[in-house]
Design an enzyme around this catalytic site. Structure first.
Site, PDB file in Angstrom:
ATOM      1  N   ASP A 323      -4.592  41.243  -6.708  1.00 33.82           N
ATOM      2  CA  ASP A 323      -3.972  41.298  -5.404  1.00 33.82           C
ATOM      3  C   ASP A 323      -4.709  42.344  -4.560  1.00 33.82           C
ATOM      4  OD1 ASP A 323      -0.482  40.889  -4.433  1.00 33.82           O
ATOM      5  OD2 ASP A 323      -2.306  41.017  -3.219  1.00 33.82           O
ATOM      6  N   GLU A 519       6.832  41.615   2.405  1.00 36.31           N
ATOM      7  CA  GLU A 519       6.631  42.459   1.221  1.00 36.31           C
ATOM      8  C   GLU A 519       7.629  43.621   1.192  1.00 36.31           C
ATOM      9  OE1 GLU A 519       1.856  41.526   1.391  1.00 36.31           O
ATOM     10  OE2 GLU A 519       2.566  42.975  -0.063  1.00 36.31           O
TER      11      GLU A 519
END
Ligand code: GLC
Length: 627
Positions: A323, A519
């Site tokens: 990521d 997020e």
């Protein structure tokens, strides 16, 4: 009966057959010379589209230097490429657009020109290996102005419709390919267990079987690899990102995101692994590793789960990508982080800004013998196989004919149908359906006429934003468009509501909910309605018949207000086609949506499965009325 054994008659050289042999002599003598020159002029096997992706990749790998292999393992972010000459200098395997990282103008043509420009630099290298351009197309091609934006995953989870979600993947792939991109970091197959998590709306729901079912989106993205509009899909985030413990985030700004998933191996396998098994069975091209940890070990460092389980036990043959700078979270000692991540089984590293440092460090690690050549070869081979599988060597540049389908009416109709099927009717005391000849209709609430709020995060920008800068239809606009001249529709800001005026309407639609986030920035300790939304409900629902519509990335706490509501509809984050909500308010079709997550009475009923308050929730997982 046993067959007669075959004994060939020995060849007899006679005057009859000597002459023909003599004519063959020159060819026989020249054969080795011809073979040698053919070897030099025959196209290299990797360039032969008739060969398998595996054979082509193996042939190409055998021609590559260590630097070229490490280049393939490197993904840079477009906005942080220090010098465009670096694309050829390092031979990037991939470049990405992070959320909101868009070319000037942000039209499909601007994207195609940008990506083709990068690609031509990649093709100028010694072996002309094309690069993969990756984007977060997580609910349509959401970075690009004019794209059709579908309901976020939590709304798709409410549909339980695998074929619909496959078709959304297909339509999204057509729009992604139209801009020249090859790869989407989607679907998120996270299983949300605590809706205080800011990524709850990226989950299809709280049970693994929903994510497994709707991994059908991969079939849409990757329909026919190697043809014009099929793109690589990514199953993310491996593994357990939706199961982190409240308060365990490594990021002091966050509460759950990037936290620690404290489950036994059996619990982890039961709750969070099945969707990845489904994705591997669908030959998903890539898997993205989670920022989160399992049992205190960063997933980016977890060789047992990445290599032994994902690649070994599940048989994943694609490539694993890290990521966003997830590598850096492993250790303060960068070289240790690099070798740990690569040795754990990560094949491509998303190093948005420090690619020179990454390349040099990994090179040093290989030369020092701390990362084996075999590991590098395995990583590069996996990446190359997907590039051959998806036809990048034959069609490295944008197919400009696809632009005609970008933002098409057909895609908008599909999105509108998805909105209809995603809505969950939780209460109705006869207020719905609203007549299409209702004389006076009041529409109010923070999310009634705000496209940005109904899009949510990952929309034009990473975090999304309120307001009407995107292309689409708000819920209020959809309501207006649905009614004729027999009806008077007033869209009134909640703050401007006047009790005396409210009473003059036949029905009120109050659209409430959240503003955009993405997020960990969406992690919340409380999920209450805003005071303005609570006031709007009170003003309208205590005076006239009312329908409350929630536009949010997750359930909001509205226990105290429920009794005053005539009807309650959960619309999640419906995307650009808000008219789909209006369709349902006027009875276009029965409600088929069912809750993909438990709707709690209060915050003590979280997380699912381990609540402090184990009494019945406000609405159970799977709840929903037809009408
Ligand atoms: C983000 C997200 C991931 C996304 C990636 C690239 O931090 O965690 O889901 O695909 O970075 O934007």
């Amino acid at each position: 009966m046993r067959p007669t054994p075959y004994h060939p008659t020995p060849y007899q050289l006679t005057s009859h057959n000597l002459l023909p042999l003599l004519t063959l002599l020159p060819a026989l003598l020249l054969a080795p010379v011809v073979a040698q020159s053919q070897a030099q002029t025959a196209p290299a096997l990797y360039k032969d589209a008739g060969q398998s992706p595996e054979a082509r990749a193996a042939d190409l790998l055998g021609r590559m230097t260590l630097a070229e292999k490490i280049g393939q393992m490197t993904q840079a972010e477009r906005g942080n490429i220090k010098d465009s000459a670096d694309i050829a200098k390092y031979g990037f395997g991939s470049i990405l657009s992070g959320g909101g990282s868009v070319p000037e103008g942000n039209t499909p043509a601007n994207w195609a020109d940008m990506i083709d420009g990068y690609q031509k630099r990649a093709l100028s290298t010694r072996l002309a290996i094309p690069l993969l351009y990756g984007v977060d197309a997580v609910h349509g091609h959401n970075n690009v102005q004019g794209a059709v934006l579908y309901p976020h995953n939590i709304g798709l989870g409410a549909t339980r419709n695998a074929d619909l979600v496959r078709r959304i993947g297909r339509a999204t792939a057509e729009e992604v390919a139209a801009t020249g991109a090859h790869w989407t970091f989607s679907p998120c197959l996270c299983v949300v267990r605590d809706i205080r998590w800011g990524r709850s709306y990226e989950s299809f729901g709280e049970r693994p079987e929903l994510a497994s079912l709707l991994s059908s989106e991969i079939d849409g993205y990757q329909a026919t690899p190697g043809t014009g509009s099929s793109i690589l899909a990514t199953a993310k985030h491996f593994v357990g990102d939706g199961g982190t413990s409240y308060g365990s985030s490594i990021n002091p700004e966050y509460l759950l995101d990037q936290g620690d998933t404290r489950l036994t191996e059996a619990q982890l396998r039961a709750l969070h692994l099945p969707p990845f098994q489904a994705a591997v069975k669908k030959n998903v091209a890539s898997v993205m590793v989670s920022f989160s940890s399992v049992g205190g070990l960063k997933m980016h460092a977890d060789k047992k789960l990445i290599t032994d389980v994902l690649k070994g036990e599940l048989g994943f043959k694609g490539f694993v990508i890290s990521d966003w700078a997830g590598l850096d979270q492993i250790s303060p000692q960068y070289d240790l982080s690099v070798r740990t991540a690569v040795n754990a089984g990560i094949d491509m590293l998303m190093v948005p800004d420090n690619y020179p440092r990454f390349v040099q460090t990994l090179t040093d690690e290989v030369k020092a013998g701390r990362v084996s050549q075999a590991r590098i070869d395995d990583a590069a081979l996996r990446i190359l196989i997907q590039k051959f599988r998806f036809g990048l060597f034959e069609r490295p540049l944008t197919d400009r004919t696809l632009a005609a389908g970008f933002g098409s009416a057909a895609h908008r109709a599909l999105a509108r149908q998805a909105v209809r099927e995603s809505l969950v009717l939780l209460k109705n005391s006869g207020v719905l359906p609203i007549s299409k000849t209702v004389p006076r209709l009041l529409v109010t609430g923070s999310n009634a006429d705000d496209l940005g709020n109904q899009l949510g995060g990952w929309s034009l920008t990473w975090q999304g934003r309120s307001g009407n800068s995107a292309v689409g239809t708000t819920i209020a606009a959809g309501i207006r468009a649905a009614l004729g001249s027999a009806s008077k529709v007033d869209v009134v800001a909640a703050a401007s509501l006047n009790p005396a005026t409210v009473k003059t309407y036949d029905v009120g639609v109050v659209v409430v909910g959240e503003t955009p986030y993405a997020e960990g920035k969406g992690d919340r300790s409380a999920l209450s309605l805003s005071p303005a939304d609570a006031a709007a409900i009170r003003s309208v629902c205590t005076a006239i018949k009312c329908v409350v519509v929630t536009v949010s990335g997750r359930p909001v706490i509205l226990t105290d207000q429920l009794s005053s509501m005539g009807a309650l509809v959960a619309a999640w984050l419906p995307g650009s086609e808000g008219a789909g909500v209006a369709d349902m308010l006027f009875g276009a079709q029965p409600f088929t949506g069912r809750l993909p997550v438990t709707w709690p009475k209060n915050m003590n009923q979280l997380p699912v499965g381990q609540p402090k308050d184990a009494s019945a929730p406000l609405f159970a997982y799977g709840a929903g009325l037809d009408r």
